[in-house]
Design a protein around this motif. Structure first.
Motif, PDB file in Angstrom:
ATOM      1  N   LEU A  24       0.905  -1.048  -0.022  1.00 53.56           N
ATOM      2  CA  LEU A  24      -0.069  -0.026  -0.035  1.00 53.56           C
ATOM      3  C   LEU A  24       0.816   1.144  -0.040  1.00 53.56           C
ATOM      4  O   LEU A  24       0.599   2.126  -0.724  1.00 53.56           O
ATOM      5  CB  LEU A  24      -0.908  -0.071   1.258  1.00 53.56           C
ATOM      6  CG  LEU A  24      -2.240   0.900   1.143  1.00 53.56           C
ATOM      7  CD1 LEU A  24      -2.960   0.633  -0.005  1.00 53.56           C
ATOM      8  CD2 LEU A  24      -2.820   0.625   2.476  1.00 53.56           C
ATOM      9  N   GLN A  26       3.710   1.581  -1.316  1.00 57.75           N
ATOM     10  CA  GLN A  26       4.315   1.740  -2.870  1.00 57.75           C
ATOM     11  C   GLN A  26       3.138   2.324  -3.677  1.00 57.75           C
ATOM     12  O   GLN A  26       3.639   3.095  -4.528  1.00 57.75           O
ATOM     13  CB  GLN A  26       4.866   0.582  -3.020  1.00 57.75           C
ATOM     14  CG  GLN A  26       6.238  -0.166  -2.415  1.00 57.75           C
ATOM     15  CD  GLN A  26       6.647  -1.419  -2.888  1.00 57.75           C
ATOM     16  OE1 GLN A  26       6.135  -1.992  -4.007  1.00 57.75           O
ATOM     17  NE2 GLN A  26       7.318  -2.012  -2.179  1.00 57.75           N
ATOM     18  N   GLU A  27       1.837   1.904  -3.613  1.00 60.30           N
ATOM     19  CA  GLU A  27       0.956   2.221  -4.343  1.00 60.30           C
ATOM     20  C   GLU A  27       0.875   3.870  -4.015  1.00 60.30           C
ATOM     21  O   GLU A  27       0.401   4.496  -4.939  1.00 60.30           O
ATOM     22  CB  GLU A  27      -0.418   1.564  -3.838  1.00 60.30           C
ATOM     23  CG  GLU A  27      -0.417   0.233  -4.449  1.00 60.30           C
ATOM     24  CD  GLU A  27      -1.895  -0.673  -4.230  1.00 60.30           C
ATOM     25  OE1 GLU A  27      -2.537   0.209  -3.836  1.00 60.30           O
ATOM     26  OE2 GLU A  27      -1.570  -1.750  -4.025  1.00 60.30           O
ATOM     27  N   TYR A  28       0.753   4.123  -2.735  1.00 60.23           N
ATOM     28  CA  TYR A  28       0.562   5.661  -2.380  1.00 60.23           C
ATOM     29  C   TYR A  28       1.643   6.688  -3.164  1.00 60.23           C
ATOM     30  O   TYR A  28       1.578   7.519  -3.632  1.00 60.23           O
ATOM     31  CB  TYR A  28       0.878   5.928  -0.870  1.00 60.23           C
ATOM     32  CG  TYR A  28      -0.524   5.633  -0.118  1.00 60.23           C
ATOM     33  CD1 TYR A  28      -1.437   4.601  -0.554  1.00 60.23           C
ATOM     34  CD2 TYR A  28      -0.693   6.272   0.885  1.00 60.23           C
ATOM     35  CE1 TYR A  28      -2.441   4.291   0.312  1.00 60.23           C
ATOM     36  CE2 TYR A  28      -1.547   5.807   1.986  1.00 60.23           C
ATOM     37  CZ  TYR A  28      -2.741   5.006   1.502  1.00 60.23           C
ATOM     38  OH  TYR A  28      -3.645   4.794   2.231  1.00 60.23           O
ATOM     39  N   GLU A  30       3.643   5.635  -5.773  1.00 57.79           N
ATOM     40  CA  GLU A  30       3.260   5.580  -7.183  1.00 57.79           C
ATOM     41  C   GLU A  30       2.063   6.755  -7.563  1.00 57.79           C
ATOM     42  O   GLU A  30       2.163   7.380  -8.479  1.00 57.79           O
ATOM     43  CB  GLU A  30       2.961   4.257  -7.788  1.00 57.79           C
ATOM     44  CG  GLU A  30       4.082   3.353  -7.741  1.00 57.79           C
ATOM     45  CD  GLU A  30       3.589   1.978  -8.109  1.00 57.79           C
ATOM     46  OE1 GLU A  30       2.437   1.595  -8.524  1.00 57.79           O
ATOM     47  OE2 GLU A  30       4.370   0.997  -7.846  1.00 57.79           O
ATOM     48  N   HIS A  31       1.065   6.619  -6.640  1.00 56.26           N
ATOM     49  CA  HIS A  31       0.017   7.598  -6.971  1.00 56.26           C
ATOM     50  C   HIS A  31       0.438   8.975  -6.886  1.00 56.26           C
ATOM     51  O   HIS A  31      -0.004   9.986  -7.968  1.00 56.26           O
ATOM     52  CB  HIS A  31      -1.258   7.384  -5.716  1.00 56.26           C
ATOM     53  CG  HIS A  31      -2.344   8.196  -6.086  1.00 56.26           C
ATOM     54  ND1 HIS A  31      -3.312   8.392  -6.957  1.00 56.26           N
ATOM     55  CD2 HIS A  31      -2.417   9.553  -5.334  1.00 56.26           C
ATOM     56  CE1 HIS A  31      -4.226   9.244  -6.781  1.00 56.26           C
ATOM     57  NE2 HIS A  31      -3.830  10.051  -5.987  1.00 56.26           N
TER      58      HIS A  31
END
Length: 175
Positions: A24, A26-28, A30-31
């Protein structure tokens, strides 16, 4: 350093407490790389928010707010504002505003956990902190709350949703 840069730094430096939280995280990051406006409510694809669970470790209690719009018991928190210079500062500002407790301080070490959830405005990519209340702290209901109430750590799962219960469990381990 901009608020966006601070959020990227904070998330990049944070050691997540497990593989799901790290994914999560990493997703933040990337976002934020894909959305320069990803700190602001206007970002319809989702935006970071800062929240803080107010905790009184001596009494083994947390302060929850009955959210006016959602009608749910939650930790304090909300959207970043132009005056915020750090994500941690945004979470602390929200905690002070919503709890009425002026001298809160964040638990050192950065975020406690992350939680992504859908709200009426967009996806919230919530970065969750813990705010320590001073002994004898007295709360005051804000415009954003219907009520504020102290709960023992073991009572939270009975009144709040899973994300708040998981945050409480994590904070309990750390304080």
């Amino acid at each position: 350093m901009s608020l966006h840069q601070d959020a990227v730094r904070a998330l990049t430096e944070w050691t997540a407490p497990g593989p799901a939280q790290d994914a999560l995280r990493q997703e933040y990051v990337e976002h934020l790389g894909e959305h320069p406006e990803g700190m602001w409510k206007a970002c319809a694809q989702g935006h970071l928010t800062g929240s803080a669970l107010v905790v009184d470790p001596e009494r083994g209690q947390v302060l929850l707010t009955l959210h006016r719009k959602l009608g749910m018991w939650l930790q304090t928190g909300g959207h970043c504002e132009p005056g915020d210079s750090t994500l941690a500062g945004a979470a602390l500002r929200e905690a002070v505003e919503e709890s009425g407790i002026a001298d809160l301080r964040l638990l050192p070490g950065g975020p406690v956990r992350l939680d992504r959830h859908r709200t009426p405005c967009a996806w919230h990519l919530d970065v969750q902190y813990a705010a320590l209340a001073p002994p004898g702290a007295v709360e005051a209901v804000s415009e954003e709350s219907l009520d504020l109430r102290w709960y023992r750590f073991d009572e939270v799962a009975e009144v709040a949703d899973r994300s708040v219960a998981l945050l409480t469990e994590r904070v309990r381990v750390l304080v």
